[in-house]
Enzyme design. Structure first.
Site, PDB file in Angstrom:
ATOM      1  N   ASN A 134       0.843  -1.185   0.000  1.00  0.00           N
ATOM      2  CA  ASN A 134       0.000   0.000   0.000  1.00  0.00           C
ATOM      3  C   ASN A 134       0.884   1.243   0.000  1.00  0.00           C
ATOM      4  O   ASN A 134       1.348   1.687   1.030  1.00  0.00           O
ATOM      5  CB  ASN A 134      -0.930  -0.032   1.219  1.00  0.00           C
ATOM      6  CG  ASN A 134      -1.850   1.170   1.257  1.00  0.00           C
ATOM      7  OD1 ASN A 134      -1.756   2.058   0.413  1.00  0.00           O
ATOM      8  ND2 ASN A 134      -2.725   1.210   2.239  1.00  0.00           N
ATOM      9  N   PHE A 135       1.113   1.800  -1.177  1.00  0.00           N
ATOM     10  CA  PHE A 135       1.863   3.052  -1.304  1.00  0.00           C
ATOM     11  C   PHE A 135       0.897   4.204  -1.559  1.00  0.00           C
ATOM     12  O   PHE A 135       1.289   5.258  -1.994  1.00  0.00           O
ATOM     13  CB  PHE A 135       2.835   3.001  -2.504  1.00  0.00           C
ATOM     14  CG  PHE A 135       3.909   1.974  -2.389  1.00  0.00           C
ATOM     15  CD1 PHE A 135       4.266   1.421  -1.161  1.00  0.00           C
ATOM     16  CD2 PHE A 135       4.613   1.583  -3.524  1.00  0.00           C
ATOM     17  CE1 PHE A 135       5.286   0.480  -1.084  1.00  0.00           C
ATOM     18  CE2 PHE A 135       5.621   0.651  -3.441  1.00  0.00           C
ATOM     19  CZ  PHE A 135       5.967   0.085  -2.229  1.00  0.00           C
ATOM     20  N   CYS A 137      -2.275   5.224   0.361  1.00  0.00           N
ATOM     21  CA  CYS A 137      -3.222   5.863   1.263  1.00  0.00           C
ATOM     22  C   CYS A 137      -2.950   7.367   1.268  1.00  0.00           C
ATOM     23  O   CYS A 137      -1.864   7.811   1.601  1.00  0.00           O
ATOM     24  CB  CYS A 137      -3.050   5.276   2.658  1.00  0.00           C
ATOM     25  SG  CYS A 137      -4.375   5.695   3.759  1.00  0.00           S
ATOM     26  N   CYS A 344     -40.418   9.755 -28.648  1.00  0.00           N
ATOM     27  CA  CYS A 344     -40.278  11.069 -27.999  1.00  0.00           C
ATOM     28  C   CYS A 344     -41.459  11.334 -27.056  1.00  0.00           C
ATOM     29  O   CYS A 344     -42.610  11.117 -27.413  1.00  0.00           O
ATOM     30  CB  CYS A 344     -40.211  12.147 -29.071  1.00  0.00           C
ATOM     31  SG  CYS A 344     -40.229  13.820 -28.403  1.00  0.00           S
ATOM     32  N   CYS A 350     -33.763  18.030 -25.273  1.00  0.00           N
ATOM     33  CA  CYS A 350     -32.765  18.018 -26.341  1.00  0.00           C
ATOM     34  C   CYS A 350     -32.686  19.403 -26.990  1.00  0.00           C
ATOM     35  O   CYS A 350     -31.611  19.889 -27.324  1.00  0.00           O
ATOM     36  CB  CYS A 350     -33.087  16.953 -27.378  1.00  0.00           C
ATOM     37  SG  CYS A 350     -34.752  17.080 -28.067  1.00  0.00           S
ATOM     38  N   CYS A 426     -26.065  20.009 -37.432  1.00  0.00           N
ATOM     39  CA  CYS A 426     -25.667  19.123 -36.339  1.00  0.00           C
ATOM     40  C   CYS A 426     -24.197  18.754 -36.463  1.00  0.00           C
ATOM     41  O   CYS A 426     -23.745  18.350 -37.529  1.00  0.00           O
ATOM     42  CB  CYS A 426     -26.530  17.853 -36.357  1.00  0.00           C
ATOM     43  SG  CYS A 426     -25.980  16.580 -35.205  1.00  0.00           S
ATOM     44  N   CYS A 432     -27.485  15.758 -27.202  1.00  0.00           N
ATOM     45  CA  CYS A 432     -28.935  15.536 -27.129  1.00  0.00           C
ATOM     46  C   CYS A 432     -29.254  14.091 -26.767  1.00  0.00           C
ATOM     47  O   CYS A 432     -30.157  13.818 -25.991  1.00  0.00           O
ATOM     48  CB  CYS A 432     -29.602  15.928 -28.438  1.00  0.00           C
ATOM     49  SG  CYS A 432     -28.880  15.109 -29.870  1.00  0.00           S
TER      50      CYS A 432
END
Ligand SMILES: Cc1cc2nc3c(=O)[nH]c(=O)nc-3n(C[C@H](O)[C@H](O)[C@H](O)COP(=O)(O)OP(=O)(O)OC[C@H]3O[C@@H](n4cnc5c(N)ncnc54)[C@H](O)[C@@H]3O)c2cc1C
Ligand SMILES: Cc1cc2nc3c(=O)[nH]c(=O)nc-3n(C[C@H](O)[C@H](O)[C@H](O)COP(=O)(O)O)c2cc1C
Ligand code: SF4
Ligand code: SF4
Lengths: 474, 442
Positions: A134-135, A137, A344, A350, A426, A432
């Site tokens: 564990n290096f 924490c 829809c 959207c 677009c 959307c």
């Protein structure tokens, strides 16, 4: 029947499935780990063992989002508060009773060769199947020259890995901290130091929030707080990115146990697709208990069946080379948004998202008549809204009025509320389709540009010899 | 303000316990988080007062309850009573897009109540512009939702408004008509009190019933708003109708709401199948009547009551007798009544009586509930204000009548809709009068 067993991970660790508990409260004691194995967990990384520490209260805080608890989780706990003897006595007991499950000892001791040699020998004598250094924490321990301090300095990480490898008989994993600008620097150091595998990521430095009444950040310890470590579902994207970076780098890559925000078989499959050999879970178990592993195992099994994968090796790493640098993406690939009128529901999220957050190309003009082209030609969202606020609405009190008000039309939503995409404008950003609350309602469909694939890299390399300006015309 | 008080009656409270208890604070936040925050939200469009529904809901979600309440009150000063009495199924909640996904609509009414309850609990007054900002003075005749909304809007913009109500207590049908399990008369009066704090003047117990009275008002005020509501209940026009033991629906409802009628027993027959008939029938059940019949000359599918009201009545134990028509009320034994009825059928859209179909119902109370009659008397006095079919003719947008100094709104214009329609009408008229006054002064 797919086989989800893990064999010979990092040169010698086996477990009945890739689901391990991360080193954390769910692996505090032998009794807990045994219950977890009974529930179906394949392995467990013991809560980090070292010189017992003293914890504070309180210790945790969380980020809730939109009514959902614990999207992200934060802790200021240290390593085990139990003695090394107690932990190792229980570890021996667990190993005796559960020989098939993987028991990994997470270790953190003072940065001296002797201390590391001693702890390695003692844990392996207790029967650990592997070691996790564990290096990582990020709090508390680093002030004492342990944990993150080591994890953030490649030279130290390499040195300690070497010390451990001098003694270790079982596979040695190094757990990496994400609190560093390039996680690969420490991964490379661990590899140079002889590590057999890696675990990533540990928790991310965080302050989850501040109490607006007391002005004290959370968690509150007698009027003060301290930065903690962030984990849970919120961190998965960060973890996936770091895992990808490590596994795509020849100098870093090692068998990897993926960690960070995993809570379902889907998350696990994603880490495996990037190349992880096992995965570790903490927060979601702290939230719901060990029983979540049932669906993780079943879900993975069912998905493998559907895809025709017989073992984990059949799909491990399949997505790794699907990640590339931006400059290698095809600039001539074009998609546009497409709205399914039958799906829809008329929320028009959207529309507003594209107007206020993208490129103003979703319009509410199906009834008034489609208008393509420049911004000024379209009614703005504000104009649209003030129009409906000025309209006169009445309660339909008679049967006839109600029948008219709720008359079904050709689509589930009234036509004037079904927005329309101006495909010429677009840009195919996906926004959307991401905000649409209905599955499959907005799809992004490919349009043929008639152009050959070309990347930025190719284009600019070309530009060096052929100095052209401007885009090729469609 | 009238000094009349409503009795605090524990029995009434218990019998008319709330149909929909308030959401807890946390349940409200969870519900608020379900809202999609639609653009140009259909719920807002469907609300006659166009409350910014997603706007106030998102403020509940974020813990900005004060902002939420003010957002509601901006559009609808009777936001608190509307939250309780609106037929949301056919209004905002009926328009919620979630229903198109077969999901439950957002509980908009309940959330609105959450914000309004919190605002009331805070004791804060609704903010107003400085009084006198506008020179305008308006008399609002009638103390129901239409006039209240009109007067409140005027005062909030700095003008002066006086509400004239013939009854003891203001509030109109909110106080005297709406079912107590939806809105307590005391809460209606409390809401009126909030409006009084805006600076609205009240003259209660004063009926404007003559041309002379109107002339006097014209001298005192710049404009007159007519929020008169509808006329009295229609009569059945059958023999025996004036017997003791016959009490029309509005009388029955007003009597129990003000504590004058505390108990019923035996059998009650309500004639009619509209929302008011249902309210009267449910009230009879809650007041202790063993058997309550609703008599309707047409069929189930013709009744004008909202579907949810019909369902509710069935739950309250009300029984329905379809295609039955009362023909006479006679005296039975022990002071009971005999309601003579005949069976009816429909032929070519007309109702005709089936021969030899007489049957009698022995009962203790007959409650005519076949609708309110249009205003009659006062309309004849109204100076240049036109009426058609008993409804005042007014411009849809401004509420202005044939006499430009008279505006009108609410039931007396729309022929009888809901509280929220009356509020919308009153508010529109107030805004039009303010505009008109500005133009005049400019
Ligand atoms: C039994 C019943 C239950 C109802 N339940 C609901 C419900 O649950 N939800 C809902 O939204 N709507 C309900 N309604 C409808 C709603 O109450 C009305 O639409 C609304 O109150 C209309 O408001 P208004 O201001 O136009 O008229 P009213 O509320 O009728 O107010 C008119 C006021 O003017 C006064 N007035 C009349 N003439 C004069 C005069 N000449 N001088 C002085 N004062 C005068 C009257 O006394 C009355 O107080 C119900 C109606 C009834 C009858
Ligand atoms: C309360 C708590 C205590 C933890 N203690 C340790 C520890 O002692 N040693 C360690 O290596 N990681 C520790 N971690 C980190 C977890 O092992 C894991 O790396 C991290 O929580 C990310 O996984 P998750 O998103 O599934 O929670 C701890 C995490 C939490 C929440
Ligand atoms: S977001 Fe989806 S459901 Fe909402 S209006 Fe757009 S297409 Fe329709
Ligand atoms: S993909 Fe982006 S640019 Fe295209 S319509 Fe959707 S939001 Fe607008």
């Amino acid at each position: 029947m797919p086989d989800i067993g893990v064999r010979n991970f990092a040169g010698g660790i086996n477990s009945p499935n890739p689901f391990w508990l991360a080193s954390a409260p769910p692996t505090n004691t032998g009794e807990m780990i045994m219950r977890a194995f009974d529930a179906g967990w394949g392995g467990g990384v013991w809560k980090t063992i070292g010189e017992p520490i003293t914890n504070v209260t309180s210790r945790y805080s969380a980020t809730d989002w939109n009514g959902q608890r614990i999207m992200g989780f934060n802790n200021i706990e240290l390593i085990s508060d139990r003695t090394v003897e107690q932990n190792l006595r229980e570890m021996a007991e667990v190993k005796k009773r559960y020989p098939k499950n993987a028991v990994i000892a997470s270790l953190m001791v003072a940065s001296t060769r002797e201390a590391w040699h001693e702890i390695v020998t003692r844990t392996e004598d207790a029967g650990a199947d592997g070691l996790e250094l564990n290096f990582g924490c990020p709090h508390g321990m680093s002030e004492r020259g342990m944990g993150s301090a080591v994890g953030q300095v490649p030279e130290y990480a390499q040195m300690i890995t070497e010390w451990v490898k001098e003694k270790a008989r079982t596979p040695v994993l190094v757990k990496l901290t994400p609190n560093i600008s390039d996680i690969r620097t420490v991964a490379r150091a661990a590899k140079r130091g002889g590590a057999d595998g890696l675990s990533a990521i540990n928790t991310i430095n965080s302050i989850t929030g501040i109490d607006l009444d007391t002005f004290v950040p959370r968690p509150n310890v007698d009027g003060k707080s301290s930065h903690g470590g962030y984990c849970g579902p919120a961190v998965k994207p960060i973890a996936l990115n770091m895992v990808q970076q490590i596994l795509a780098d020849p100098e870093s890559t090692l068998p990897l146990s993926g960690i960070g925000g995993i809570g379902s078989w889907r998350d696990a499959a994603e880490f495996l697709l990037l190349g992880c050999g096992t995965v570790q879970v903490c927060t979601v178990v702290m939230h719901y208990g060990y029983r979540i592993v049932e669906d993780m195992a079943e879900g993975l099994d069912n998905w493998m069946r559907e895809k025709g994968f017989k073992t984990l090796e059949d799909f491990r790493g399949l997505s790794l080379n699907r990640v590339t640098e931006w400059k290698h993406l095809n600039l001539n690939y074009k998609i546009v948004a497409h709205i399914d009128e039958q799906k829809c529901i008329g929320c028009d999220l959207c529309h507003i998202a594209c107007w206020d957050g993208a490129h103003q190309c979703i319009h509410l003009d199906r009834v008034t008549g489609p208008v393509d082209g420049h911004l000024e030609l379209h009614r703005t969202p504000a104009a649209k809204e003030s129009e409906s606020r000025a309209s006169i609405a009445e309660t339909p009190v008679t049967r006839k009025e109600r029948a008219a008000a709720f008359a079904p039309g050709p689509y589930p939503a009234p036509l004037e509320r079904i927005s329309r995409v101006d495909e010429t404008e677009c840009v195919g950003c996906n926004l959307c389709s991401l905000v649409c609350p209905v599955d499959g309602c907005i799809t992004m469909v490919q349009v043929d540009t008639g152009l050959k694939p070309e990347t930025w890299d190719e284009r600019t390399r070309g530009a060096a010899c052929v100095p052209t300006v401007g885009e090729p015309a469609n | 303000m009238s000094t009349a008080v409503l009795p605090h009656d524990e029995q009434l409270r218990a019998r008319f316990s709330e149909l929909k208890p308030a959401l807890t604070a946390q349940a409200a936040v969870i519900e608020a988080d379900r809202c999609l925050n639609c653009f140009d939200a259909p719920c807002t469009a469907a609300c006659p007062t166009h409350i910014d529904v997603p706007g106030f809901i998102k403020r509940i979600a974020s813990g900005n309850l004060r902002g939420s309440a003010l957002r509601i009150l901006d559009a609808n000063i009777l936001g608190a009573s509307c939250a309780r009495v609106c037929p949301v199924d056919v209004l905002c909640e009926g328009a919620c897009v979630l229903t198109r996904q077969n999901r439950k609509p957002i509980q908009i009414g309940q959330l609105q109540r959450r914000a309004m309850d919190a605002f009331w609990a805070s004791g804060e007054a609704v903010p107003v512009a400085a009084p006198g900002t506008h020179k305008l003075r308006v008399a609002c005749i009638g103390g129901g939702p239409a006039s209240l909304a009109c007067a409140a809007e005027l005062c909030r913009q700095g003008a002066r408004a006086t509400v004239i109500e013939r009854r003891e207590l203001p509030g109109g049908l909110n106080t005297y008509g709406v079912a107590e399990y939806k809105l307590r008369a005391a809460d209606s009066v409390h809401e009126v009190e909030m409006i009084r704090r805006l600076g609205v003047e009240f003259r209660c117990g004063l009926e404007v019933d003559s041309a002379a009275a109107l002339v006097a008002l014209e001298a005192e005020f710049d404009f007159i708003f007519l929020g008169l509501g509808l006329g009295a209940m229609q009569r059945l026009n059958i023999p025996g109708e004036d017997a003791e033991g016959v009490m029309n629906a509005l009388e029955l409802i007003a009597a129990y709401k003000t504590g004058h009628l505390r108990e019923l027993h035996g059998t009650v027959v309500v004639v009619g199948a509209g929302n008011t008939a249902i309210d009267a029938a449910n009230a009879a059940r809650r007041l202790g009547a063993d058997t309550v019949y609703m008599l309707y000359r047409r069929s189930e599918s013709d009744m004008s009551a909202f579907d949810f009201e019909y369902e509710h009545a069935k739950q309250e134990g009300v029984q329905f007798l379809w295609r039955r028509q009362p023909v006479a009320i006679g005296q039975g034994e022990h002071g009971r009544l005999i309601l003579e009825t005949v069976q009816a059928r429909e032929a070519d859209g007309k109702i005709e009586v089936i021969p030899d179909s007489q049957s009698a119902i022995a009962c203790d109370l007959v409650v005519p509930a076949i609708g309110q009659s249009p205003l009659t008397q006062i309309l004849q006095e109204l100076r240049g204000v036109q009426a058609r079919d008993g409804k005042i003719v007014a411009d849809r947008v401004t509420g202005q009548t044939g006499n430009p100094r008279y505006y009108a709104g609410g039931d007396c214009v729309n022929g009888g809709r809901e509280v929220v329609d009356a509020v919308a009408g009153g508010k529109r008229a107030a805004r039009a009068m303010l505009k008109e006054a500005e133009v005049a002064h400019a």
